[in-house]
Enzyme design. Structure first.
Site, PDB file in Angstrom:
ATOM      1  N   CYS A 103      -5.866   2.676   7.066  1.00 25.05           N
ATOM      2  CA  CYS A 103      -7.185   2.277   6.689  1.00 25.05           C
ATOM      3  C   CYS A 103      -7.948   1.489   7.711  1.00 25.05           C
ATOM      4  CB  CYS A 103      -7.052   1.515   5.273  1.00 25.05           C
ATOM      5  SG  CYS A 103      -6.115   2.591   4.106  1.00 25.05           S
TER       6      CYS A 103
ATOM      7  N   SER B  46      -1.000   0.310   0.752  1.00 27.05           N
ATOM      8  CA  SER B  46      -0.874   1.837   0.677  1.00 27.05           C
ATOM      9  C   SER B  46      -1.047   2.684   1.737  1.00 27.05           C
ATOM     10  CB  SER B  46      -1.435   2.506  -0.661  1.00 27.05           C
ATOM     11  OG  SER B  46      -2.759   2.293  -0.531  1.00 27.05           O
ATOM     12  N   CYS B  47      -1.748   2.139   2.756  1.00 26.32           N
ATOM     13  CA  CYS B  47      -2.351   2.901   3.917  1.00 26.32           C
ATOM     14  C   CYS B  47      -2.337   2.002   5.158  1.00 26.32           C
ATOM     15  CB  CYS B  47      -3.421   3.531   3.450  1.00 26.32           C
ATOM     16  SG  CYS B  47      -4.189   4.477   4.762  1.00 26.32           S
ATOM     17  N   GLY B  48      -1.336   2.007   6.322  1.00 25.43           N
ATOM     18  CA  GLY B  48      -1.637   1.485   7.299  1.00 25.43           C
ATOM     19  C   GLY B  48      -2.745   1.981   8.108  1.00 25.43           C
TER      20      GLY B  48
END
Length: 285
Positions: free
Chosen positions: A119, A115-117
């Site tokens: 992180c 969901s988050c590139g």
């Protein structure tokens, strides 16, 4: 290639009715370890499929490569002690040319979720990668009426989403002809974009001048960054952009379109590329 979807049992509960046992189709989520010359660089959670494109696009976004010839080869391999067993398609080893700018493994090894590139990045400054391409200089324009057709055309091609309801999609359109060049789906929105960019790199199409990147969800900072790194002048999303996405789009000269639904859209930067029937001066307030 690994599975894109899988079947799982569930209990369907409706208030006032007896529970029912059913089988549902889910999007597969598995880790992919990206290695450079045998050295681990990153692990991302993704939907298996088009892994080489995913890795290539990731490396473009990270500023490691920007030309097709820099990506020499890629091979799936098993991990230590695996005997080439069950996880062989979850490790991808890549060979790059010596001029590729590969981050030091000790400093840049990180984990990214689906969901988050971003992180695992130490700070926002660490992701302000300098692009090799000047999107601000791209003079492409297209009619708003034309652009408004792109979300439906993307949705029509989301075959895996039809089965699962759980996958993001990214599509690349030619802004001049309207041709849908490529579409990729993934459980992570940033992975879907990386697969599109990776396809472009491996097809020797970078920079992606006169093109539109259409995404199925919201527009985050990371998606604008990936568009800039690939030389894409227009990013359109069916949902909202973040404040940082709008700031980066403005600073880089990228046209950022949000809430592209039906015949309406919000243009947050470089509106000169989107041609409407009425001029802005005719709009009150």
């Amino acid at each position: 290639m690994g599975r894109i979807t899988t079947r799982r049992p569930l209990t369907k509960i409706t208030v006032g009715r007896d529970p029912q046992r059913r089988v549902d189709t889910l999007a597969v989520e598995e880790p992919l370890e990206i290695r450079i010359n045998g050295n681990a660089l990153a692990v991302t959670m993704r939907t298996p499929g088009h892994d080489v494109e995913l890795a290539a696009g990731f490396l473009v976004s990270e500023g490691a490569i920007c030309r097709t010839e820099q990506f020499r080869a890629a091979i799936h391999c098993g991990g230590p002690g695996s005997g080439g067993g069950g996880n062989e398609y979850n490790i991808l080893d890549i060979a790059l040319t010596p001029d590729a700018v590969v981050p030091a493994t000790a400093a840049r090894n990180f984990y990214t979720s689906s969901s988050c590139g971003l992180c695992g990045k130490a700070s926002i400054d660490a992701v302000k990668t300098v692009s090799n391409f000047d999107v601000a200089a791209d003079t492409v324009t297209l009619d708003a009426e034309f652009l408004a057709t792109f979300p439906d055309r993307l949705r029509e091609r989301q075959s895996a989403f039809d089965k699962t309801g759980g996958l993001h999609a990214a599509a690349l359109f030619d802004a001049t002809s309207g041709e849908l060049l490529v579409l990729r789906e993934d459980i992570g929105r940033h992975n879907a974009v990386d697969k599109v960019v990776g396809w472009a790199l491996l097809s020797n199409r970078l920079p992606l001048r006169a093109s539109v990147l259409q995404v199925s969800g919201r527009a985050s900072f990371e998606l604008v960054q990936k568009a800039v790194m690939a030389g894409i002048p227009i990013l359109a999303a069916v949902s909202a952009p973040s404040s940082l996405a709008a700031e980066l789009a403005e600073a880089s000269g990228t046209t950022l379109v949000g809430f592209l639904r039906g015949e309406t859209m919000n243009v947050y930067s470089r509106p000169d590329r989107i041609l409407a029937e009425s001029s802005l001066s005719a709009i009150p307030g």
